[in-house]
Scaffold this active site. Structure first.
Site, PDB file in Angstrom:
ATOM      1  N   HIS A 153       0.853  -1.193   0.000  1.00 58.49           N
ATOM      2  CA  HIS A 153       0.000   0.000   0.000  1.00 58.49           C
ATOM      3  C   HIS A 153       0.886   1.240   0.000  1.00 58.49           C
ATOM      4  O   HIS A 153       1.616   1.497   0.945  1.00 58.49           O
ATOM      5  CB  HIS A 153      -0.896  -0.007   1.241  1.00 58.49           C
ATOM      6  CG  HIS A 153      -1.899   1.113   1.259  1.00 58.49           C
ATOM      7  ND1 HIS A 153      -3.018   1.097   2.051  1.00 58.49           N
ATOM      8  CD2 HIS A 153      -1.965   2.273   0.579  1.00 58.49           C
ATOM      9  CE1 HIS A 153      -3.726   2.195   1.872  1.00 58.49           C
ATOM     10  NE2 HIS A 153      -3.086   2.926   0.971  1.00 58.49           N
ATOM     11  N   ARG A 177      -4.972  13.641   1.331  1.00 55.63           N
ATOM     12  CA  ARG A 177      -5.464  12.300   1.044  1.00 55.63           C
ATOM     13  C   ARG A 177      -5.853  11.614   2.349  1.00 55.63           C
ATOM     14  O   ARG A 177      -5.088  11.596   3.305  1.00 55.63           O
ATOM     15  CB  ARG A 177      -4.401  11.472   0.322  1.00 55.63           C
ATOM     16  CG  ARG A 177      -4.930  10.110  -0.128  1.00 55.63           C
ATOM     17  CD  ARG A 177      -3.823   9.203  -0.620  1.00 55.63           C
ATOM     18  NE  ARG A 177      -4.352   7.975  -1.160  1.00 55.63           N
ATOM     19  CZ  ARG A 177      -4.705   6.936  -0.417  1.00 55.63           C
ATOM     20  NH1 ARG A 177      -4.611   6.985   0.891  1.00 55.63           N
ATOM     21  NH2 ARG A 177      -5.180   5.825  -0.987  1.00 55.63           N
TER      22      ARG A 177
END
Length: 281
Positions: free
Chosen positions: A206, A216
């Site tokens: 990830h 984000r």
């Protein structure tokens, strides 16, 4: 008389406070990653077919077959897929995002009331500055435990009451409901995945690319085995052509390895296997 050399003052530990660091002219060196680990700016777009979970839940054989095939292909190719029509209440999701924005918007000193201690898995962490000194991620995280058994029915709500106080009662209630919904969804997805795959399915790393315009944010829900459950693939996936790739292990053992001995990366399971074999010998 010879005087001893003057020692420089001790370096102050780095504190990650995005509200301050984002306005600095230069990024601290601890957050700069080596070129070979930086994301490729011209990487091809990943083809991610949406999995219609609503159709799967109807039990229609054609829909079940199609969803299973798409997930099987995605997990073998890159280890990532997108679920749509999952049935989770959109109002609840909006509330979870609203309270996430609220938490990360308060002063650092307030967030640190939930500070995660070294070696622990739950609490507030600011860029892992207490664990690592280089290649730091530009992020803050808030992690907490959820358990679906009857003895832990309000575990999320109680956690925020104990750690953050009465003002976070509603905060805890929202995330209690959110975790319950995510648990139901995750168990449904596990029916599609079947059992562990002995390395057949990919495990993707990830990574998120940040920018100086938009923050984000992610809401992640990790489905972990019970502490005493042995993790191993089904016997039907093992034969002379497909021998065992990883040894049996329990979730606490893997968690100990990643929290205290190794920084997770694409080699984690391979290095963990070697570490576990040496530990058991």
């Amino acid at each position: 008389m010879v005087m001893p050399p003057t020692l420089p003052p001790p370096r102050q530990p780095l504190v990650f406070d995005a509200s301050i660091l984002q306005h600095q002219a230069n990024i601290p060196s601890q957050f700069i990653w080596p070129d070979h680990e930086k994301p490729c700016l011209e990487s091809p777009k990943l083809a991610i077919p949406p999995i219609d979970f609503g159709s799967f839940l109807t039990g229609d054989p054609l829909a079940v077959s199609k969803a299973t095939q798409l997930i099987n292909e995605a997990c073998k190719k890159h280890g990532f897929f997108l679920v749509v029509n999952h049935g989770v209440d959109s109002t609840l999701i909006a509330k979870a995002h609203e309270y996430m924005n609220m938490f990360f918007g308060i002063q650092l000193s307030e967030k640190q009331r939930a500070q995660r201690k070294i070696g622990e898995q739950y609490g507030y962490a600011s860029s892992f500055t207490g664990r690592f000194s280089s290649k730091l991620p530009w992020k803050e995280t808030l992690s907490f435990r959820y358990c679906a058994d009857n003895q832990s029915s309000d575990i999320v709500q109680e956690y925020f009451l104990n750690v953050m106080g009465e003002n976070f009662k509603q905060f805890g209630k929202v995330y209690q409901e959110y975790c319950e919904a995510m648990n139901t969804l995750s168990l449904g997805i596990m029916e599609l995945l079947g059992a562990l795959s002995n390395g057949i399915f990919k495990s993707c790393l990830h990574r998120a690319v940040v920018n100086n315009v938009t923050v984000r944010k992610s809401l992640a829900f990790f489905l972990c085995p019970k502490l005493d459950k042995v993790v191993k693939p089904p016997n039907t996936l093992i034969d002379s052509k497909n021998p065992r790739v990883y040894p049996d292990f329990t979730w606490p053992t893997l968690s100990e390895f990643t929290q205290k001995h190794y920084r997770a990366d694409m080699k984690t399971l391979d290095v963990f296997t070697t570490w576990l074999q040496q530990k058991n010998n």
